[in-house]
Design an enzyme around this catalytic site. Structure first.
Site, short mmCIF file in Angstrom:
data_model
loop_
_atom_site.label_atom_id
_atom_site.label_comp_id
_atom_site.label_asym_id
_atom_site.label_seq_id
_atom_site.Cartn_x
_atom_site.Cartn_y
_atom_site.Cartn_z
N GLU A 29 -0.63 27.75 -10.17
CA GLU A 29 -1.53 27.68 -9.01
C GLU A 29 -1.32 26.34 -8.33
OE1 GLU A 29 -6.11 27.83 -7.34
OE2 GLU A 29 -5.80 27.73 -9.52
N ASP A 104 -3.81 23.49 2.74
CA ASP A 104 -4.02 22.67 3.92
C ASP A 104 -2.87 22.93 4.90
OD1 ASP A 104 -4.32 20.64 5.84
OD2 ASP A 104 -5.15 19.26 4.36
N LYS A 108 -0.92 19.18 12.67
CA LYS A 108 -0.29 18.23 13.59
C LYS A 108 1.20 18.09 13.28
CE LYS A 108 -4.52 15.58 14.40
NZ LYS A 108 -5.18 14.26 14.33
N ASP A 140 -7.26 31.25 5.57
CA ASP A 140 -8.02 31.57 6.78
C ASP A 140 -7.27 31.13 8.02
OD1 ASP A 140 -8.61 28.85 5.75
OD2 ASP A 140 -9.66 28.69 7.67
#
Length: 319
Positions: A29, A104, A108, A140
């Site tokens: 994981e 994450d 940018k 998401d």
């Protein structure tokens, strides 16, 4: 059994049966957060060997406490980069599954190098997966998921299936957070279909001995210390601070090394030498179980250079 992965005791790469002491499917994981999903994997699949990697020290601490309380024995935690594990620790063809929950996206452009899914990731992953291995991604972020699919398709090594998220992933911290604000959660399965043409050997060289040096002269007792940045081919060393030992003659330097995807925090001590021809011994402390690499070698050199600049002379070096 220890929960923390001890790289100093492992060969590189290390088959799962060596890491865990048994032959079982190896699962990873990436970004385990508080460890709740790791615990779910460990409990529902006691026959799996489960690795977890997370860059956050706070996450490692929280996960360690959770797993220790649950007394699971089939999990090992790595406080560092999952890419380091894939490239240097996990043996080719040994990994059955990889789970990535809410990575994450680093949206940018200047942060592109921090993204997990980047150019070269999928061929590397394919080289470590078993012939029927797969990557399971829950996110998401629609744009990041789309980009990961583009990279996987470009590699020619995976098929991709979009399916409903498994129940366990919807119970994680971030899943509950996004559900509370009605954000859509997607889940994709990237299943390996072919072997990459590149073998991806380890890019960190493990050295056979830890480094030290003998010097002549009296130790300086600095009232202030300015950090030192030392660059070398493939990485850098930052000497952050120096402290006096309490109750003994000596100094301890706090050093951070970075090479490829490996970052280590190292303590280097300078204490009286047990040698007639030298006054001081520089050595790397075993605290934190550092891995002997080019980075730790350069760290010893950086501290030696600082001491030379403060009046000491080199007798012998072992790096």
């Amino acid at each position: 059994m220890p929960l923390l992965l001890d790289l100093a005791l492992l060969p590189l790469p290390a088959p799962g049966k060596v890491i865990f002491g048994r032959s079982s499917p190896l699962v990873l994981e990436v970004g385990f957060g508080n460890g709740s999903f790791l615990l779910h994997l460990a409990k529902t699949h006691p026959d799996w060997n489960v690795l977890g990697a997370d860059l956050s020290r706070g996450s490692v601490t929280r996960a360690w406490k959770r797993l220790r309380k649950a007394r699971v024995k089939n999990v090992r935690l790595h406080g560092g980069s999952a890419l380091f594990l894939l490239r240097n620790v996990i043996a080719p063809g040994d990994l059955s599954r990889v789970y990535v929950n809410f990575p994450d996206p680093w949206p940018k452009t200047r942060h592109a190098s921090r993204r997990l899914f980047r150019t070269g990731f999928f061929p590397l992953l394919a080289s470590r997966l078993t012939s029927d291995g797969a990557l399971y991604v829950t996110t998401d972020e629609d744009a990041y998921l789309m980009r990961s699919q583009e990279l996987a398709k470009a590699s020619g090594l995976f098929t991709i299936t979009i399916v409903p998220p498994p129940k366990a992933t919807l119970e994680t911290k971030y899943a509950r957070k996004w559900h509370s604000v009605n954000r859509t959660v997607n889940h994709a399965v990237f299943r390996k279909t072919d072997e990459p043409e590149t073998s991806f050997p380890p890019d960190i060289e493990r050295l056979s001995t830890m480094h030290h040096a003998l010097l002549k002269g009296a130790l300086p007792l600095p009232s202030r210390f300015d950090s030192i940045v030392h660059h070398f081919d493939g990485g850098q060393v930052v000497v952050l601070d120096v402290m006096r030992m309490v109750g003994a003659d000596g100094l301890v330097f706090m050093v951070r090394t970075q090479e490829s995807e490996l970052m280590q925090d190292v303590l280097i001590q300078v204490r009286p030498a047990r040698a007639r021809h030298a006054d001081q011994l520089i050595s790397i402390m075993t605290f934190g179980q550092p891995l002997a690499t080019r980075g730790t070698q350069e760290a010893a050199k950086a501290v030696t250079t600082w001491l030379q600049e403060h009046g000491l002379s080199i007798v012998e070096t072992y790096y």
